[in-house]
Design a protein around this motif. Structure first.
Motif, PDB file in Angstrom:
ATOM      1  N   GLU A  82       0.830  -1.207   0.000  1.00  0.00           N
ATOM      2  CA  GLU A  82       0.000   0.000   0.000  1.00  0.00           C
ATOM      3  C   GLU A  82       0.866   1.259   0.000  1.00  0.00           C
ATOM      4  O   GLU A  82       1.853   1.343   0.734  1.00  0.00           O
ATOM      5  N   VAL A 109       0.454   5.323   0.689  1.00  0.00           N
ATOM      6  CA  VAL A 109      -0.448   6.337   1.232  1.00  0.00           C
ATOM      7  C   VAL A 109       0.236   7.687   1.167  1.00  0.00           C
ATOM      8  O   VAL A 109       1.299   7.880   1.752  1.00  0.00           O
ATOM      9  N   GLU A 130      -1.797  10.842   1.481  1.00  0.00           N
ATOM     10  CA  GLU A 130      -3.131  11.440   1.569  1.00  0.00           C
ATOM     11  C   GLU A 130      -3.113  12.962   1.571  1.00  0.00           C
ATOM     12  O   GLU A 130      -4.079  13.592   1.150  1.00  0.00           O
ATOM     13  N   THR A 133      -2.711  -1.009  -3.287  1.00  0.00           N
ATOM     14  CA  THR A 133      -3.492   0.218  -3.410  1.00  0.00           C
ATOM     15  C   THR A 133      -2.595   1.454  -3.373  1.00  0.00           C
ATOM     16  O   THR A 133      -1.500   1.428  -2.802  1.00  0.00           O
ATOM     17  N   GLN A 153      -3.273   5.539  -2.341  1.00  0.00           N
ATOM     18  CA  GLN A 153      -4.164   6.591  -1.855  1.00  0.00           C
ATOM     19  C   GLN A 153      -3.383   7.901  -1.890  1.00  0.00           C
ATOM     20  O   GLN A 153      -2.367   8.027  -1.226  1.00  0.00           O
ATOM     21  N   ASN A 175      -3.576  12.453  -2.618  1.00  0.00           N
ATOM     22  CA  ASN A 175      -4.408  13.654  -2.739  1.00  0.00           C
ATOM     23  C   ASN A 175      -4.455  14.113  -4.196  1.00  0.00           C
ATOM     24  O   ASN A 175      -5.495  14.047  -4.840  1.00  0.00           O
ATOM     25  N   LYS A 221      -6.409  -0.957  -6.274  1.00  0.00           N
ATOM     26  CA  LYS A 221      -7.263   0.239  -6.356  1.00  0.00           C
ATOM     27  C   LYS A 221      -6.408   1.498  -6.268  1.00  0.00           C
ATOM     28  O   LYS A 221      -5.439   1.554  -5.509  1.00  0.00           O
ATOM     29  N   THR A 264      -6.967   5.546  -5.458  1.00  0.00           N
ATOM     30  CA  THR A 264      -7.916   6.536  -4.937  1.00  0.00           C
ATOM     31  C   THR A 264      -7.256   7.909  -4.946  1.00  0.00           C
ATOM     32  O   THR A 264      -6.203   8.100  -4.333  1.00  0.00           O
ATOM     33  N   THR A 288      -8.084  11.671  -3.901  1.00  0.00           N
ATOM     34  CA  THR A 288      -9.057  12.470  -3.148  1.00  0.00           C
ATOM     35  C   THR A 288      -9.093  13.925  -3.593  1.00  0.00           C
ATOM     36  O   THR A 288     -10.030  14.650  -3.271  1.00  0.00           O
ATOM     37  N   GLU A 293     -11.780   7.337  -8.352  1.00  0.00           N
ATOM     38  CA  GLU A 293     -11.225   6.056  -7.930  1.00  0.00           C
ATOM     39  C   GLU A 293     -11.141   5.148  -9.153  1.00  0.00           C
ATOM     40  O   GLU A 293     -12.031   5.158 -10.007  1.00  0.00           O
TER      41      GLU A 293
END
Length: 456
Positions: free
Chosen positions: A293, A295, A297, A311, A313, A315, A413, A415, A417, A443
């Motif tokens: 993963e 991240v 964000e 995944t 994630q 911004n 996935k 994502t 945001t 997404e």
């Protein structure tokens, strides 16, 4: 005595644990049939049913039974009780991750599992053998014994046979890699790394209270924690890497972790981790390979190539200048590049083998071949070259098999945001989608072999 086989059949379950009585069409025409206990006993004997006879159901069949009562369970075996696996009772928390609550501060990244000499680390229990069962034929059904715990004491750890426990022999950081329990002492640099210490290569955890300048190499068998920033240096850790500020690699610095990486930012750096990558701010013009993963964000991913096994994630992706940014899900872009090279190499070798085979066939069919030393030598060289290329092909095929993807692309996935800008390439395995227009809060997943985008 009436032969009940004309009126009833007995069905045995696949595991031979249940025998059920079912009626035939002959019974429908003779429902007033008088069934005796002796005839039922004879029927069971003819089917060789010896164990677990349900006497209450036999009595019901003899005295008072209706069609609704069928199928009638006539015998039931004794199920084996399988052994219980050995268990591990952890006396300390081996995982340095901090629980991520709503108020989680990104800079609170770990709690080192520190131990004192003599501390109990792990206690194990032995497996049980289990209890045998019996099927309706009276045969013994073996039980499966429980599996023993496969743990071994590593460096600075002692196993006590009597208590079935592992103890620390030194003060330090406890860790578990695979089935090996170890205690790593911590090496600490109280200021910025300099020529006073030189390159560091240490089997435990390394803590640096300052920066790591360009050109240095830090290699730890445990974790690496740096309170400052990392320039164009090399950071290698079998555990996790924690950097309070960031990594400014100038396209020369390299960072690799066997577990996770927690960092403030990455700028022009090369990063690889088998676990997760947590970035507080942004990733700029970098090459990152993440096992699970990623991240990011609160920051952006701008430029470069970023891969994550599961995944991502983030911004923002890209910028208003439409800087080319590549995101790869499911497999790393480096693996995809290697696969492409291996496939090309395989095709080249196969073409060579085909040509060599044709040459060999022609040479072998030459009349009086053995009387021509030059042709005999050429044929030997052809065979040697063929064998060499065949060995190379076997090696390439083995590499391709070992790189067969075990990742589930349907679980991958992306994502975003914030904003996703143009000139962004998104790849799931062999499927690619180029985004040339700007989107917000979206997404991406792989559905039915297509990269699907939806709003979030």
């Amino acid at each position: 005595m009436i032969d009940l086989r004309e009126f009833f059949n007995i069905n045995i379950s696949a595991d031979r644990m249940v025998a059920e009585l079912v009626y035939t069409e002959e019974y429908l025409a003779n429902q007033e049939l008088e069934v005796t206990a002796e005839s039922v006993t004879k029927l069971l004997a003819e089917y060789n049913i010896k164990y677990g006879i349900q006497q209450s159901n036999v009595d019901q069949l003899v005295s008072n039974i209706t069609l609704e009562d069928f199928p009638l369970k006539i015998a039931k075996g004794k199920e084996p009780i399988h052994g219980i696996d050995g268990k591990v009772d952890y006396k300390i928390n081996f995982h340095p991750e901090i629980e991520k609550t709503d108020n989680w501060n990104f800079r609170d990244v770990m709690q080192i599992p520190s131990v004192e000499k003599g501390d109990k680390l792990v206690e194990i229990s032995m497996p049980t053998t289990g209890v045998e069962g019996i099927d309706v034929y009276g045969n013994v059904v073996s039980s499966k014994p429980g599996k023993p715990v496969n743990l071994k004491p590593g460096k600075n750890v002692q196993f006590d046979e009597k208590s079935q426990s592992f103890f620390a022999e030194e003060v330090g950081q406890a860790s578990m890699h695979g089935n090996l329990i170890q205690v790593h002492p911590v090496y600490e640099v109280t200021d910025t790394l300099s020529m006073k210490e030189g390159n560091l290569d240490f089997p435990g955890t390394i803590v640096i209270r300052g920066n790591v300048p360009s050109g240095f190499r830090v290699h730890a068998g445990g974790d690496v924690k740096i309170y400052g920033m990392v320039e164009a240096a090399t950071i290698l850790a079998k555990g996790s890497v924690y950097i309070s500020e960031g990594f400014s690699g100038l396209h020369k610095g390299y960072m690799e972790a066997g577990e996770n990486i927690h960092i403030g930012y990455i700028n022009q750096g090369m990063v690889q981790t088998a676990g997760n990558l947590y970035v507080e701010n942004s990733i700029l013009h970098s090459d990152c390979v993440v096992g699970r993963e990623l991240v990011c964000e609160r920051g952006s991913i701008i430029g470069g190539q970023i891969s994550a096994g599961e995944t991502i994630q983030v911004n923002h992706v890209g910028n208003h200048m439409n800087t080319k940014t590549v995101l790869v899900l499911g497999r790393s872009h480096k693996e995809l590049e290697k696969l492409e090279k291996l496939e090309a190499e395989k095709k080249e070798i196969e073409d060579t083998l085909e040509k060599l085979s044709i040459i060999g066939d022609k040479l072998s069919q030459t009349p009086n071949l053995e009387s021509n030393p030059q042709l005999v030598a050429t044929l030997k060289r052809q065979k040697a070259s063929y064998d060499k290329n065949q060995a190379q092909l076997n090696s390439v095929n083995e590499q391709l098999r070992s790189m067969a993807s075990n990742s589930d692309l349907n679980q991958a996935k992306l994502t975003v945001t914030g904003n996703l800008y143009g000139n962004t390439t998104i790849t799931f395995g062999k499927y690619t989608r180029v985004m040339n227009t700007e989107h917000a809060q979206v997404e991406f997943e792989l559905l039915r072999n297509e990269i699907y985008m939806r709003s979030i």
